[in-house]
Design an enzyme around this catalytic site. Structure first.
Site, PDB file in Angstrom:
ATOM      1  N   SER A   1      29.431 -34.749   1.377  1.00  0.00           N
ATOM      2  CA  SER A   1      30.082 -35.595   0.284  1.00  0.00           C
ATOM      3  C   SER A   1      30.168 -34.859  -1.123  1.00  0.00           C
ATOM      4  O   SER A   1      31.323 -35.527  -2.260  1.00  0.00           O
ATOM      5  CB  SER A   1      28.425 -36.261  -0.058  1.00  0.00           C
ATOM      6  OG  SER A   1      28.498 -36.873   1.157  1.00  0.00           O
ATOM      7  N   ARG A   2      29.605 -33.699  -1.827  1.00  0.00           N
ATOM      8  CA  ARG A   2      29.374 -33.030  -2.282  1.00  0.00           C
ATOM      9  C   ARG A   2      31.289 -32.734  -2.981  1.00  0.00           C
ATOM     10  O   ARG A   2      31.274 -32.169  -4.484  1.00  0.00           O
ATOM     11  CB  ARG A   2      28.461 -32.340  -2.738  1.00  0.00           C
ATOM     12  CG  ARG A   2      27.159 -32.457  -3.023  1.00  0.00           C
ATOM     13  CD  ARG A   2      26.323 -31.216  -3.801  1.00  0.00           C
ATOM     14  NE  ARG A   2      25.296 -32.491  -3.950  1.00  0.00           N
ATOM     15  CZ  ARG A   2      23.642 -32.319  -3.646  1.00  0.00           C
ATOM     16  NH1 ARG A   2      24.043 -31.927  -2.592  1.00  0.00           N
ATOM     17  NH2 ARG A   2      22.917 -32.781  -4.093  1.00  0.00           N
TER      18      ARG A   2
ATOM     19  N   GLY B   1      24.932 -40.825   2.458  1.00  0.00           N
ATOM     20  CA  GLY B   1      26.413 -41.690   2.492  1.00  0.00           C
ATOM     21  C   GLY B   1      27.139 -41.293   1.734  1.00  0.00           C
ATOM     22  O   GLY B   1      27.309 -39.982   1.849  1.00  0.00           O
TER      23      GLY B   1
ATOM     24  N   GLN C   1      17.744 -27.219   6.202  1.00  0.00           N
ATOM     25  CA  GLN C   1      16.966 -28.546   6.523  1.00  0.00           C
ATOM     26  C   GLN C   1      16.437 -28.412   8.019  1.00  0.00           C
ATOM     27  O   GLN C   1      15.304 -28.703   8.283  1.00  0.00           O
ATOM     28  CB  GLN C   1      18.333 -29.068   5.890  1.00  0.00           C
ATOM     29  CG  GLN C   1      16.960 -30.705   6.304  1.00  0.00           C
ATOM     30  CD  GLN C   1      18.635 -31.558   5.657  1.00  0.00           C
ATOM     31  OE1 GLN C   1      18.132 -31.690   4.486  1.00  0.00           O
ATOM     32  NE2 GLN C   1      19.690 -32.348   6.513  1.00  0.00           N
TER      33      GLN C   1
ATOM     34  N   GLU D   1      33.605 -37.165   8.060  1.00  0.00           N
ATOM     35  CA  GLU D   1      33.748 -36.670   9.253  1.00  0.00           C
ATOM     36  C   GLU D   1      32.023 -36.203   9.768  1.00  0.00           C
ATOM     37  O   GLU D   1      32.328 -36.112  11.282  1.00  0.00           O
ATOM     38  CB  GLU D   1      34.809 -35.719   9.886  1.00  0.00           C
ATOM     39  CG  GLU D   1      36.230 -36.561   9.951  1.00  0.00           C
ATOM     40  CD  GLU D   1      36.191 -37.257  11.055  1.00  0.00           C
ATOM     41  OE1 GLU D   1      35.941 -37.141  12.357  1.00  0.00           O
ATOM     42  OE2 GLU D   1      36.488 -38.917  10.908  1.00  0.00           O
ATOM     43  N   GLY D   2      31.856 -35.496   8.880  1.00  0.00           N
ATOM     44  CA  GLY D   2      30.672 -34.780   9.071  1.00  0.00           C
ATOM     45  C   GLY D   2      29.444 -35.703  10.003  1.00  0.00           C
ATOM     46  O   GLY D   2      29.035 -35.722  11.037  1.00  0.00           O
ATOM     47  N   HIS D   3      29.578 -36.568   9.029  1.00  0.00           N
ATOM     48  CA  HIS D   3      28.279 -37.145   9.704  1.00  0.00           C
ATOM     49  C   HIS D   3      28.971 -38.510  10.581  1.00  0.00           C
ATOM     50  O   HIS D   3      28.163 -38.459  11.428  1.00  0.00           O
ATOM     51  CB  HIS D   3      28.032 -38.757   8.195  1.00  0.00           C
ATOM     52  CG  HIS D   3      27.846 -38.015   6.988  1.00  0.00           C
ATOM     53  ND1 HIS D   3      28.846 -38.261   5.556  1.00  0.00           N
ATOM     54  CD2 HIS D   3      26.828 -37.942   6.655  1.00  0.00           C
ATOM     55  CE1 HIS D   3      27.731 -37.700   5.233  1.00  0.00           C
ATOM     56  NE2 HIS D   3      26.605 -37.196   5.081  1.00  0.00           N
TER      57      HIS D   3
ATOM     58  N   VAL E   1      31.173 -29.337  10.309  1.00  0.00           N
ATOM     59  CA  VAL E   1      32.514 -30.061  10.543  1.00  0.00           C
ATOM     60  C   VAL E   1      33.510 -29.857   9.120  1.00  0.00           C
ATOM     61  O   VAL E   1      32.711 -30.008   7.934  1.00  0.00           O
ATOM     62  CB  VAL E   1      32.674 -31.383  10.910  1.00  0.00           C
ATOM     63  CG1 VAL E   1      33.899 -32.503  10.901  1.00  0.00           C
ATOM     64  CG2 VAL E   1      32.015 -31.659  11.727  1.00  0.00           C
TER      65      VAL E   1
HETATM   66  P1  AMP Z   1      23.598 -36.170   3.234  1.00  0.00           P
HETATM   67  O1  AMP Z   1      24.337 -37.335   3.632  1.00  0.00           O
HETATM   68  O2  AMP Z   1      24.258 -35.037   2.911  1.00  0.00           O
HETATM   69  O3  AMP Z   1      21.904 -35.853   4.024  1.00  0.00           O
HETATM   70  O4  AMP Z   1      24.326 -35.056   4.998  1.00  0.00           O
HETATM   71  C1  AMP Z   1      23.119 -36.092   6.083  1.00  0.00           C
HETATM   72  C2  AMP Z   1      23.749 -35.392   7.160  1.00  0.00           C
HETATM   73  O5  AMP Z   1      24.795 -35.105   8.203  1.00  0.00           O
HETATM   74  C3  AMP Z   1      22.692 -34.335   7.115  1.00  0.00           C
HETATM   75  O6  AMP Z   1      22.226 -33.560   9.102  1.00  0.00           O
HETATM   76  C4  AMP Z   1      23.604 -33.189   7.737  1.00  0.00           C
HETATM   77  O7  AMP Z   1      23.370 -31.860   7.835  1.00  0.00           O
HETATM   78  C5  AMP Z   1      25.224 -33.519   8.432  1.00  0.00           C
HETATM   79  N1  AMP Z   1      26.365 -33.198   7.695  1.00  0.00           N
HETATM   80  C6  AMP Z   1      26.512 -33.076   6.752  1.00  0.00           C
HETATM   81  N2  AMP Z   1      27.927 -32.534   6.420  1.00  0.00           N
HETATM   82  C7  AMP Z   1      28.034 -32.135   7.656  1.00  0.00           C
HETATM   83  C8  AMP Z   1      28.860 -31.179   7.873  1.00  0.00           C
HETATM   84  N3  AMP Z   1      30.304 -30.559   7.220  1.00  0.00           N
HETATM   85  N4  AMP Z   1      28.913 -31.240   9.363  1.00  0.00           N
HETATM   86  C9  AMP Z   1      27.732 -31.499  10.367  1.00  0.00           C
HETATM   87  N5  AMP Z   1      27.288 -32.040   9.731  1.00  0.00           N
HETATM   88  C10 AMP Z   1      27.342 -32.560   8.307  1.00  0.00           C
END
Ligand code: AMP
Length: 296
Positions: free
Chosen positions: A186-187, A30, A153, A34-36, A176
């Site tokens: 998110s951090r 959550g 991961q 934009e990455g998500h 991204v």
């Molecule tokens: P998280 O919510 O941080 O557990 O991330 C969920 C998914 O989004 C994971 O597969 C992450 O690798 C991916 N993700 C997080 N940040 C990015 C980013 N900047 N660019 C691409 N994917 C991302």
């Protein structure tokens, strides 16, 4: 868009769909960015039905980590996912995923899970592998989407999928980045004022590492590692955790600069612990991520 909070309802919903229907799955914690959303868009392009999950997984946080302060905004996340055309959001409670009596964990071993991020965060990949396998069992997707941002991961999950013969295709999309190169996370919400500007040092270090790599292909990896370390040490607001060059699959340290390899970096900037990487593929091309163009 349907929001489901119980495992029973999620499994029932999944079995209602025809087996010919292609289901794409995007697991997240959550506080979406934009990455998500890039993962979600990839899933929407390639599947008939898209399921996203939002679950801040306590099992992947260490006792002194930021589980309690991890940013959360479920209403905003649901709005963003609805706008992207997601069909189902699975957002279970901790109690739903780890009821009293839960004792079974997936425990990846070896350099892949125990070095680099695994050394700094003991038990982290045990928590990741456990929740991802559990989510795969509940959602049963044909395809699952992960970001290259969390490179280790990705390797751990790919290895688990192979070890357990999981019937899921993993789709890995590039990191991204913000306009200045900072990988979205998110951090990043923890980064205020000068810390935000200083956080750019991770990207700058990776660029320096790549340049050192390209200047001396086949040479000693320690040269490129030094370029990464020097850059981070020149930023007073940053404290280096590790800067390393590793094989993409088994995650053993590289001694020479050969593909495939991952340039990995982890550093504390102010209250945030940040990670990033550049990927050198087997064919000699780099994946250094993409600068985001659209943001809300
Ligand atoms: P998280 O919510 O941080 O557990 O991330 C969920 C998914 O989004 C994971 O597969 C992450 O690798 C991916 N993700 C997080 N940040 C990015 C980013 N900047 N660019 C691409 N994917 C991302």
């Amino acid at each position: 868009m349907r929001v489901i909070t119980t495992i029973r309802e999620m499994i029932d919903a999944r079995t209602e769909w025809r087996s010919s229907q292609q289901v794409g799955f995007v697991p997240t914690m959550g506080y979406l960015h934009e990455g998500h959303l890039t993962l979600v868009r990839g899933a929407c392009r390639e599947n008939d039905t898209v399921i996203a999950s939002i679950f801040v997984n306590p099992a992947q946080f260490g006792p002194r980590e930021d589980l309690n302060t991890y940013p959360r905004d479920l209403p905003r996340d649901l709005r963003l996912l609805e706008e992207e055309g997601v069909d189902v959001v699975f957002a279970p409670t901790t109690e739903e995923m780890y009821p009293t009596g839960f004792v079974t964990y997936i425990d990846p071993t070896g350099a892949l899970a125990e070095q680099a991020e695994g050394a700094s965060r003991p038990g982290h990949f045990r928590g990741v592998a456990t929740v991802v396998l559990k989510l795969f069992e509940i959602v049963r997707p044909q395809r699952a989407y992960f970001g290259q941002k969390d490179g280790q991961q990705v390797a751990v999950i790919a290895r688990m999928a192979q070890d357990f013969n999981l019937p899921v295709q993993l789709r890995i999309l590039p990191t991204v980045r913000e306009a200045d190169g900072l990988a979205m996370s998110s951090r990043n919400a923890y980064l205020l004022g000068e810390d935000r500007a200083a956080a750019r040092v991770l990207y700058k270090a990776l660029q320096a590492g790549r340049a050192a790599f390209e200047a001396n292909p086949g040479g000693r990896a320690s040269l490129a590692t030094k370029a990464l370390i020097d850059m981070v040490q020149a930023e007073p607001r940053a404290r280096l955790d590790y800067a390393e060059i590793r094989d993409t699959r088994d995650f053993l340290l590289r001694e020479t600069l050969v593909a495939p390899a991952l340039l990995l970096i982890a550093a504390h900037v102010g209250p945030a612990r940040l990670i990033d990487n550049f990927l050198l593929r087997e064919d000699g091309t780099w994946d250094t991520g993409i600068i985001a163009t659209s943001q809300d």
